[in-house]
Design an enzyme around this catalytic site. Sequence first.
Site, PDB file in Angstrom:
ATOM      1  CB  SER A 146      -0.822   0.026   0.742  1.00 15.79           C
ATOM      2  OG  SER A 146      -1.400   1.295   1.340  1.00 15.79           O
ATOM      3  CE1 TYR A 160       0.841   5.119  -6.617  1.00 15.22           C
ATOM      4  CE2 TYR A 160       1.212   5.951  -4.290  1.00 15.22           C
ATOM      5  CZ  TYR A 160       1.476   4.958  -4.887  1.00 15.22           C
ATOM      6  OH  TYR A 160       2.450   4.302  -3.935  1.00 15.22           O
ATOM      7  CE  LYS A 164       0.220   1.748  -4.285  1.00 13.08           C
ATOM      8  NZ  LYS A 164       0.518   0.788  -3.913  1.00 13.08           N
TER       9      LYS A 164
HETATM   10  N1  NAP Z   1       7.752   4.569  -4.803  1.00 13.31           N
HETATM   11  C1  NAP Z   1       7.412   5.157  -3.255  1.00 13.31           C
HETATM   12  O1  NAP Z   1       7.688   6.432  -3.583  1.00 13.31           O
HETATM   13  C2  NAP Z   1       6.465   4.747  -3.147  1.00 13.31           C
HETATM   14  C3  NAP Z   1       5.605   4.811  -1.744  1.00 13.31           C
HETATM   15  C4  NAP Z   1       4.645   4.001  -0.539  1.00 13.31           C
HETATM   16  C5  NAP Z   1       4.326   2.867  -2.205  1.00 13.31           C
HETATM   17  N2  NAP Z   1       4.775   2.476  -3.202  1.00 13.31           N
HETATM   18  C6  NAP Z   1       4.698   1.101  -3.572  1.00 13.31           C
HETATM   19  O2  NAP Z   1       5.528   0.545  -4.158  1.00 13.31           O
HETATM   20  C7  NAP Z   1       5.034  -0.611  -5.310  1.00 13.31           C
HETATM   21  C8  NAP Z   1       6.424  -0.595  -6.253  1.00 13.31           C
HETATM   22  O3  NAP Z   1       6.489   0.369  -6.744  1.00 13.31           O
HETATM   23  P1  NAP Z   1       8.258   1.490  -6.806  1.00 13.31           P
HETATM   24  O4  NAP Z   1       7.948   2.140  -5.800  1.00 13.31           O
HETATM   25  O5  NAP Z   1       8.744  -0.412  -6.578  1.00 13.31           O
HETATM   26  O6  NAP Z   1       8.070   1.400  -8.503  1.00 13.31           O
HETATM   27  P2  NAP Z   1       8.918   0.678  -9.981  1.00 13.31           P
HETATM   28  O7  NAP Z   1      10.518   0.958  -9.774  1.00 13.31           O
HETATM   29  O8  NAP Z   1       8.662   2.047 -11.009  1.00 13.31           O
HETATM   30  O9  NAP Z   1       7.777  -1.061  -9.690  1.00 13.31           O
HETATM   31  C9  NAP Z   1       6.922  -1.288 -10.411  1.00 13.31           C
HETATM   32  C10 NAP Z   1       6.969  -2.185 -10.741  1.00 13.31           C
HETATM   33  O10 NAP Z   1       5.636  -2.224 -11.230  1.00 13.31           O
HETATM   34  C11 NAP Z   1       5.794  -3.426 -12.611  1.00 13.31           C
HETATM   35  N3  NAP Z   1       4.663  -3.400 -13.311  1.00 13.31           N
HETATM   36  C12 NAP Z   1       4.483  -2.164 -13.991  1.00 13.31           C
HETATM   37  N4  NAP Z   1       3.196  -1.526 -14.978  1.00 13.31           N
HETATM   38  C13 NAP Z   1       2.626  -2.967 -14.493  1.00 13.31           C
HETATM   39  C14 NAP Z   1       1.796  -3.556 -15.508  1.00 13.31           C
HETATM   40  N5  NAP Z   1       0.995  -3.399 -16.239  1.00 13.31           N
HETATM   41  N6  NAP Z   1       1.917  -5.359 -14.902  1.00 13.31           N
HETATM   42  C15 NAP Z   1       2.999  -6.020 -14.323  1.00 13.31           C
HETATM   43  N7  NAP Z   1       3.900  -5.404 -13.563  1.00 13.31           N
HETATM   44  C16 NAP Z   1       3.902  -4.078 -14.019  1.00 13.31           C
HETATM   45  C17 NAP Z   1       6.750  -2.777 -13.050  1.00 13.31           C
HETATM   46  O11 NAP Z   1       6.871  -3.680 -13.527  1.00 13.31           O
HETATM   47  P3  NAP Z   1       8.698  -3.237 -14.993  1.00 13.31           P
HETATM   48  O12 NAP Z   1       9.553  -3.421 -14.396  1.00 13.31           O
HETATM   49  O13 NAP Z   1       8.405  -4.358 -16.077  1.00 13.31           O
HETATM   50  O14 NAP Z   1       7.727  -2.128 -15.974  1.00 13.31           O
HETATM   51  C18 NAP Z   1       7.934  -2.551 -11.975  1.00 13.31           C
HETATM   52  O15 NAP Z   1       8.001  -3.984 -11.296  1.00 13.31           O
HETATM   53  C19 NAP Z   1       4.048  -0.070  -5.545  1.00 13.31           C
HETATM   54  O16 NAP Z   1       2.932  -0.284  -5.407  1.00 13.31           O
HETATM   55  C20 NAP Z   1       3.721   1.530  -5.240  1.00 13.31           C
HETATM   56  O17 NAP Z   1       3.046   2.305  -5.628  1.00 13.31           O
HETATM   57  C21 NAP Z   1       5.758   3.006  -4.080  1.00 13.31           C
END
Ligand code: NAP
Length: 272
Positions: A146, A160, A164
């Site tokens: 989340s 977004y 969440k």
């Molecule tokens: N970064 C932040 O500030 C933050 C804060 C709180 C929560 N989050 C949450 O953490 C989680 C991971 O995000 P992240 O920050 O690590 O970003 P990220 O590096 O962009 O990772 C996103 C992942 O989701 C995959 N993805 C995107 N579209 C997809 C699809 N249609 N089908 C299957 N896989 C898909 C991407 O795969 P590809 O590499 O193949 O594109 C990548 O592996 C998310 O749920 C995000 O909302 C992030």
Amino acid sequence: MGRINFKDKKVLITGASTGIGKALAHEFAARGAHLALGALPSENALLDSVAKDIEEQFHIKTWCFAIDLTAPDGPERLHQEVKEKTGGIDVLVNNAGIAAYGRFWEQPWEPLEKTIQLNLQVPTRLMHLFLPDMIKRKSGLIYNTSSVSALQPTPFQTVYGATKAGLQSLSQGIRAELKGTGVTVCTLNPPYTATDILTKGGFPENLRWYAISGGLRRPEWIAKKAVNALEKRKFLYVTGFNAWLFHIVLVRFSPRRLVDWVSGFFLKGGWK
Ligand SMILES: NC(=O)c1ccc[n+]([C@@H]2O[C@H](COP(=O)([O-])OP(=O)(O)OC[C@H]3O[C@@H](n4cnc5c(N)ncnc54)[C@H](OP(=O)(O)O)[C@@H]3O)[C@@H](O)[C@H]2O)c1
């Protein structure tokens, strides 16, 4: 109840090619878990190399699933293929996610719709697909990535935040329904973290919020703390003291009007 032992457990992580998902994969592997890893078909080669590195480093098994989860049958294909190749999983980590920054009404519809689909509909469907087997076995764990964005309004990233908040509500509700089954749902609620989601989503590089919240976290730091918290079965885990103070304590005890104003001011644009 002691800590959960992940040794020889099979863990499925969506969105495992980069960022928090990849870092979580390392943490589970370090504890001896075998990994089913998902990402988009366009990142097949990257996902394979992540899996190979982890196998070599930790001597565990991996399986890769390059499936677009927003395709009409994406979640069903993932469920089917994971079942066939792994024989069933013990832990489902719903981590794949996207975001888009900007005023709600000025943004094109397509990325907003995709955000709702990937961040909320897909984990809902995957839980619906994987839970019956877990309940039958009387054992299983779901870990939903989340966000602290689930805990108050998120102007300029409202869709977004809404996805969440929806995932948070769903996780807590399903957890209550699961009482006594041997299966549970926990959430990981990280603050802003330096990953591709922010750049791909068009977030300002110097968002005002980063300044007051101590800057961007590293995905490896988030993942280490997150799996440690999961071992202790923390239901809702906000990563880091600052984030806990802002998003749990201050949001709960401040007037709604103040929370709205602070959110609007600090999430609007960057410091010049
Ligand atoms: N970064 C932040 O500030 C933050 C804060 C709180 C929560 N989050 C949450 O953490 C989680 C991971 O995000 P992240 O920050 O690590 O970003 P990220 O590096 O962009 O990772 C996103 C992942 O989701 C995959 N993805 C995107 N579209 C997809 C699809 N249609 N089908 C299957 N896989 C898909 C991407 O795969 P590809 O590499 O193949 O594109 C990548 O592996 C998310 O749920 C995000 O909302 C992030």
